[in-house]
Structure formats: structure tokens, C-alpha cells
Design an enzyme around this catalytic site. Structure first.
Site, PDB file in Angstrom:
ATOM      1  N   SER A 128      -3.031  -4.363   0.050  1.00 28.70           N
ATOM      2  CA  SER A 128      -1.810  -3.583   0.258  1.00 28.70           C
ATOM      3  C   SER A 128      -2.014  -2.314   1.061  1.00 28.70           C
ATOM      4  O   SER A 128      -1.058  -1.774   1.620  1.00 28.70           O
ATOM      5  CB  SER A 128      -1.182  -3.235  -1.094  1.00 28.70           C
ATOM      6  N   LYS A 149       3.846  -0.167   2.871  1.00 34.29           N
ATOM      7  CA  LYS A 149       4.981   0.717   2.582  1.00 34.29           C
ATOM      8  C   LYS A 149       5.930   0.883   3.772  1.00 34.29           C
ATOM      9  O   LYS A 149       7.107   1.206   3.584  1.00 34.29           O
ATOM     10  CB  LYS A 149       4.476   2.083   2.133  1.00 34.29           C
TER      11      LYS A 149
END
Length: 514
Positions: A316, A63
Site C-alpha cells: 500500500s 491514497k
């Protein structure tokens, strides 16, 4: 930089140009992460398996790329006013660190039930935290309201061209690290990473297949593809909270629809199995959404019988609540088809247990639950370690041939989550009993609200809860009724406002508790 991606629907070439230009900015905050080979899994699947280690970022998730990309393009006026975001997890940390590095004020609105570890992480990166609302939607509405009143720039978690382009830098790295990749598997929540990776790959090496992976209980992209436009899901599962998104973004959907080659859905057990693979192969401890794409890779390779291909998945994130590992350790063997959960009815007579054990042979028994309740028969809940589905079928067949009645509980979620811990009690009342599964917010007063709304009107005959470190807990409760008029009860359920489901028809409940 301010003129990047200013059109309503940027073209693929415009995204490519933006990703290349933003790369020089993004790496002021983000790091180039390894593309690591998983040797054990490669041998097991007969393919070369690579994992992109975005858990190695300073905020332990991808992110940071998108957040810094957008913040780095703000005007001097926007920088002076500061930025605001709504998030309960990785996006919050990405925005907070990006703002700190750029010298900007950052206000992060987080739901009131956000675990303290996530709140402390945001504050540790220099962000100001406002705890507001019972869920993400309420926190987001508050953030947008404050962005307008305070003239602060709202930083969306996924549905913005600059955020998408920032995530696309990840794909550029992968091509530089291994240009022989055949397929890339990307996790899908709101679609920011999937869109950024797919648009970059299809501009540069369109022969590489890009496959989105969604959790079955929050498959907003799959639902949108079926409807041909973004739609709201009625509810989302919370185990893989990093991808628990009710509606995919408009721009992310446009790009995913255009550039993704396929979508695969996986369940929580398959995600748990992938988390175990990551730990055993590269010693990475992923959060559930972080292991999502590897779970999809394994399932896709098996379904399509892929051999001798270079397959890459993206880890991720690794912002895991430690107590979630308890749930993972219980479910990973099922996700890998290495454990069968069975309900077996045997005669209540001497020698039955011995016969049963002989039929199991030398197989490892992982769980065994039983309590005497009937003079004629006994029902056993047993877990057996297996190699694959074929061995489970063989066990069921052997037991059936011996005259034992067998029910496969391996895919019964009520059995796996609750019943296995509760075997041994049955109601002696003649009243009607119905069973409900609830999602409780992990916050003060949640149980009190439940009891005040339901417990003072109907007898609670059964209750089971076990913490797994998530923002929401899963509770199983039984209620007794004098008749079959449930209209008043359903009205109170509506007032309670918790997500719930009638699971009275569960096979596990019928065998062991009803």
C-alpha cells in the site's frame, strides 16, 4: 459526477457504478500499478503469490486514488474555496498532489512532531502546511475547525463514500490483471481501502475471498467486529504508523462487516519479515503498513495450510523513514521464525562455555551477551539462527537435558527492544526498583519534560532509548523508591501524559538487570 453516492448508506451496486465512473477521473492523477509475482515466496509457500505495487504511485501510496476521486467531484464553489485535510503521512501527499493537478488551494494540518521529510513532501506537491498539535487527533480537530471558518472542504482520509470508491479502482485493476485470484489480502487502518476493494470484488466476482489484515496493536476493525459497532481503542502502536488508527470509520465498518470474508492480525516482527521478503523478491522497500497485507497473507496461508492457490496482497505504500530499517533488520528473522532469543543459566565454572557451544553445534550465533556477576552461575543472552519453531524447541531441549536452565525470550518485547543492548549492570541499592516502558514524541523538549516531571522526585536507575526513525521513540526507564507507595508517582505519570506501561515483571529484566 456530483450526484455520485449521495445516499447515507450506498448499496453495493451504487458503489460499483461509482467506481466505474470515477475510474476515468482517478487516472488523471493515479497510475495503473503492476501486479507482480513473487517467485521466491511462491516457491516457499507452495502458492502463487502476487503483490500489487501501489508504491509505484506518484505519491508512493494508494491514497492518491481516494483523494483525487473526492476532489474531482467538488462543485465550482467548493473548488474556489479550496480543500483542507489532516494527516501526518500518505493522505496528506495524496490531497496535496490532487489539489495541485486540479488547480485548487490545499491546506494540510500536520502534527508538530511530523518528520521533516513528510512535511517537505507535502510542500513539494504544492500543499500549504500548518503544523499544529501534539498528535493526529489535535491536528484533525484544528483542520475541521478551519474548514468551517474558512468554508474549505474537509477531505477525510478514509470514512467517505467517494474516498472509498476511489480506492476501489485498485480492485478493478487487479481483476483486469489476473481474474484467477483466489484470495486478496488488504491492509486495514481506517478501512478505506479494505471497504473499497471488498465492495467491488463482491459485486463482480464474489467467489474471491477478501481478507483484512490488521496490526495487533491497532486492530480497530477487529475490536469493532467483536463489539458489533465502531469503538475507540485505548491506544495504538506506532511502528506501522500508516494504519495506526484508534477507531474505524462508520461507513468503512459497515462495508467491511458486510463484505470482508475474514480478518487476520499480525505483529511487528511478522511485518518486518514481510518487508524483507518484498526487498529480496521484487526489490521493493515498503513502509511497515505497506507490508502489512503480505505479512497477513503469509500467516493466513500457514494457519489454513493453503496450497496451489493464487494469493494477492497489496503493497500500500513506501513512504519509509530510512532509519526504520535498522529496527526491521533486527526483527525480521524473529518474524520469520528464523532466530531464537534465549536466556540460558550456566554454572560459573571452567568448561561451561565450551559445553554450551558444543550443544549449539554448527548453528549460527547471531548475538551473545554476558557479564560476570555471580560466583555460582552466569546468565547468557544468546541469539541463534534457526529454520523453524521445531529447531528452536530442539535447542531448548538439548540445553535443558544438559542441566542448563533456559528461558525463551523470542516473544519478550522488552528483551528484544531494550534488554539485549543493556546486559551487564545490576543495582547495588536495597531500594525498590520498578521498570516502565514509555512512548516519547520525537520532538524538542520531550526528554526535558520527562526529567522535569519525574527525574527530580525519583532516582532514575536505568534508562535506554534507541532511535528507529518513527514519530515516537520507545524508552525503558527504571525508578527507585524508598517504599512501595506508588500513588504519588502514578499521579506524576498522569501529569506527564506519555503512553507508558509497568514492565517490572518482564522475564528479561528479572534475569539480566534486577
Amino acid at each position: 459526477m456530483q450526484a455520485l453516492l449521495t445516499t447515507a448508506q450506498p448499496s453495493g451496486s451504487q458503489y460499483l457504478k461509482a467506481i466505474v465512473k470515477l475510474g476515468s477521473k482517478v487516472y488523471e492523477a493515479a497510475q495503473v500499478t503492476p501486479l507482480q509475482k513473487m517467485e521466491k515466496l511462491s516457491n516457499r509457500l507452495d502458492n502463487q503469490i502476487f503483490i500489487k505495487r501501489e508504491d509505484r504511485q506518484p505519491v508512493h501510496s494508494f491514497k492518491l486514488r481516494g483523494a483525487y476521486a473526492m476532489l474531482s467531484t467538488l462543485t465550482p464553489e467548493q473548488r474556489a474555496a479550496g480543500v483542507i485535510a489532516a494527516s501526518a503521512g500518505n493522505h496528506a501527499q495524496g490531497v496535496a498532489l490532487s489539489a495541485k493537478l486540479l488547480g485548487l488551494k490545499a491546506l494540510i494540518v500536520m502534527p508538530q512532531n511530523t518528520p521533516s521529510i513528510k512535511v517537505d513532501s507535502v510542500r513539494g506537491f504544492g500543499g500549504e502546511v500548518l503544523l499544529y498539535g501534539a498528535n493526529f487527533d489535535e491536528a484533525k480537530a484544528k483542520a475541521i475547525e478551519l474548514s468551517q471558518s474558512k468554508k474549505m472542504t474537509f477531505i477525510p482520509p478514509f470514512d467517505h463514500p467517494l474516498v472509498i470508491a476511489g480506492q476501489g479502482t485498485l480492485a478493478m485493476e487487479m481483476l483486469q490483471q489476473n481474474s484467477d485470484i483466489d484470495r486478496i489480502f488488504v491492509p486495514v487502518g481506517g478501512g478505506g481501502m479494505a471497504a473499497g476493494v471488498a465492495v467491488l470484488i463482491k459485486q463482480m466476482m464474489p467467489e474471491i475471498k477478501v481478507i483484512g489484515v490488521e496490526s495487533k496493536d491497532s486492530a480497530c476493525l477487529y475490536a469493532a467486529l467483536q463489539a458489533k459497532h465502531p469503538i475507540d481503542l485505548d491506544r495504538v502502536g506506532l511502528f506501522a504508523d500508516g494504519v495506526a488508527v484508534k477507531r474505524i470509520g462508520d461507513e468503512t465498518f459497515r462495508l467491511c462487516q458486510q463484505y470482508l470474508d475474514d480478518v487476520v492480525l499480525v505483529d511487528s516482527d511478522e511485518v518486518c519479515a514481510a518487508m524483507k521478503d518484498l526487498f529480496e523478491d521484487v526489490r521493493a522497500i515498503a513502509e511497515p503498513s505497506g507490508a502489512l497485507s503480505l505479512a497477513g497473507l503469509k500467516k493466513y496461508a500457514r494457519q489454513h495450510q493453503l496450497k496451489n492457490e493464487n494469493l494477492a496482497a497489496i503493497l500500500s505504500g513506501a513512504n519509509l523513514n530510512f532509519h526504520t530499517l535498522r529496527y526491521v533488520s533486527e526483527r525480521c528473522e524473529i518474524g520469520e521464525n528464523r532466530e531464537a532469543l534465549l536466556a540460558v543459566t550456566i554454572p560459573e565454572q571452567k568448561g561451561s562455555f565450551l559445553t554450551f557451544c558444543h550443544l549449539l553445534g554448527n548453528r549460527a550465533v547471531t548475538e551473545f551477551n554476558y557479564r560476570y556477576t555471580d560466583e555460582e552461575k552466569a546468565c547468557i543472552f544468546v541469539g541463534v539462527r534457526t529454520i523453524n519453531e521445531a529447531e528452536k524447541a530442539e535447542i531448548i531441549n538439548d540445553l535443558s537435558q544438559a542441566g542448563f536452565y533456559v528461558e525463551d525470550m523470542t516473544d519478550d518485547d522488552v528483551a528484544k527492544t531494550h534488554i539485549r543492548y543493556m546486559i551487564g549492570g545490576r543495582p547495588n541499592s536495597q531500594k525498590i526498583e520498578r521498570l516502565y516502558s514509555f512512548e516519547f514524541p520525537e520532538q524538542k523538549g520531550a526528554l526535558l519534560k520527562f526529567l522535569e516531571t519525574l527525574g527530580t522526585y525519583w532516582n532514575i536507575s536505568l534508562f535506554h532509548y534507541r532511535a528507529h526513525g518513527a514519530d515516537y521513540g520507545n524508552i525503558l526507564a527504571g525508578f527507585q523508591f524508598d517504599n512501595d507507595d506508588f500513588a504519588d508517582f502514578k499521579q506524576h505519570l498522569s501529569q506527564l501524559g506519555y503512553v507508558c506501561q509497568d514492565v517490572t515483571d518482564s522475564k528479561a529484566y528479572r534475569y539480566f538487570l534486577s
